[in-house]
Design an enzyme around this catalytic site. Sequence first.
Site, PDB file in Angstrom:
ATOM      1  N   SER A  41       0.807  -1.223   0.000  1.00 36.90           N
ATOM      2  CA  SER A  41       0.000   0.000   0.000  1.00 36.90           C
ATOM      3  C   SER A  41       0.839   1.272   0.000  1.00 36.90           C
ATOM      4  O   SER A  41       0.378   2.314  -0.475  1.00 36.90           O
ATOM      5  CB  SER A  41      -0.927   0.003   1.218  1.00 36.90           C
ATOM      6  OG  SER A  41      -0.190  -0.133   2.422  1.00 36.90           O
ATOM      7  N   GLY A  93      -2.097  -4.139   0.957  1.00 36.99           N
ATOM      8  CA  GLY A  93      -2.249  -5.344   1.760  1.00 36.99           C
ATOM      9  C   GLY A  93      -1.328  -6.477   1.361  1.00 36.99           C
ATOM     10  O   GLY A  93      -1.369  -7.554   1.972  1.00 36.99           O
ATOM     11  N   ASN A 147       3.448  -5.673   5.653  1.00 41.78           N
ATOM     12  CA  ASN A 147       2.278  -6.457   6.064  1.00 41.78           C
ATOM     13  C   ASN A 147       2.678  -7.777   6.708  1.00 41.78           C
ATOM     14  O   ASN A 147       1.937  -8.305   7.543  1.00 41.78           O
ATOM     15  CB  ASN A 147       1.363  -6.696   4.860  1.00 41.78           C
ATOM     16  CG  ASN A 147       0.688  -5.414   4.411  1.00 41.78           C
ATOM     17  OD1 ASN A 147      -0.031  -4.785   5.170  1.00 41.78           O
ATOM     18  ND2 ASN A 147       0.945  -5.010   3.176  1.00 41.78           N
ATOM     19  N   ASP A 168      -5.165   6.815   9.835  1.00 40.92           N
ATOM     20  CA  ASP A 168      -4.863   5.511  10.425  1.00 40.92           C
ATOM     21  C   ASP A 168      -3.488   5.474  11.078  1.00 40.92           C
ATOM     22  O   ASP A 168      -3.149   4.515  11.785  1.00 40.92           O
ATOM     23  CB  ASP A 168      -4.989   4.391   9.390  1.00 40.92           C
ATOM     24  CG  ASP A 168      -4.045   4.565   8.195  1.00 40.92           C
ATOM     25  OD1 ASP A 168      -3.120   5.408   8.247  1.00 40.92           O
ATOM     26  OD2 ASP A 168      -4.229   3.845   7.193  1.00 40.92           O
ATOM     27  N   HIS A 195      -0.391   4.982   6.967  1.00 42.58           N
ATOM     28  CA  HIS A 195      -0.138   5.300   5.564  1.00 42.58           C
ATOM     29  C   HIS A 195       0.166   6.778   5.365  1.00 42.58           C
ATOM     30  O   HIS A 195      -0.498   7.634   5.959  1.00 42.58           O
ATOM     31  CB  HIS A 195      -1.347   4.910   4.710  1.00 42.58           C
ATOM     32  CG  HIS A 195      -1.637   3.451   4.717  1.00 42.58           C
ATOM     33  ND1 HIS A 195      -2.562   2.883   5.568  1.00 42.58           N
ATOM     34  CD2 HIS A 195      -1.109   2.436   3.983  1.00 42.58           C
ATOM     35  CE1 HIS A 195      -2.602   1.577   5.356  1.00 42.58           C
ATOM     36  NE2 HIS A 195      -1.737   1.280   4.404  1.00 42.58           N
TER      37      HIS A 195
END
Length: 200
Positions: free
Chosen positions: A31, A64, A93, A174, A177
């Site tokens: 991502s 992801g 991830n 979040d 990111h």
Amino acid sequence: MLNAAFILVVVSTFSVATPSYAATILILGDSLSAGYGMSEEQGWVQLLRNDLTEHQIINGSVSGETTAGGLRRLPNLLASSDIDLVVIELGGNDGLRGFPPNKLKSNLTKIIELSQDNGAQVLLTEIMVPPNYGPRYTNMFNSVYHELSDQFDITLVPFFMLEIAPNPELMQRDGIHPNQDAQPQITQWMSPWIKDALKK
């Protein structure tokens, strides 16, 4: 004769229209490179295209994505074009899911070997996990990238999020990111490393 001349004109037109690139670069990432939370045009990979117009840049990044997923997709990506440089930005991830560092290393090793076997240079981007995962895990995880850099004698790009994550104005809500404002900074960070790799 008229038909033959027409065909010649069509072929010539396609020959002129087909772009010729100095090199083809594959960004194999997650991502952080897929432009999560924004349009593709706003992401750092597209901004890099604007900076390196003489090169073809293929964004093979998926939000992801793990190293296992990247490894599964890599053969088709390599077969899609004559790739000169593979930039590997994977592992975040794996860390977030607490995957074993030895599995991370195994997958990255196979990605590097597969890329090199296909005649591509490799640029490895360092990935780090937050310290709240504990010193033992974080140290084992982070050391994988340095070990692979030494093992394969490839350049390791320092983790670009180290300059971005401490600045809330550059992060999405979040806290994981980078946002749109951070993308030019990532491009400025990555571009010299990629340019230098293409010279070798």
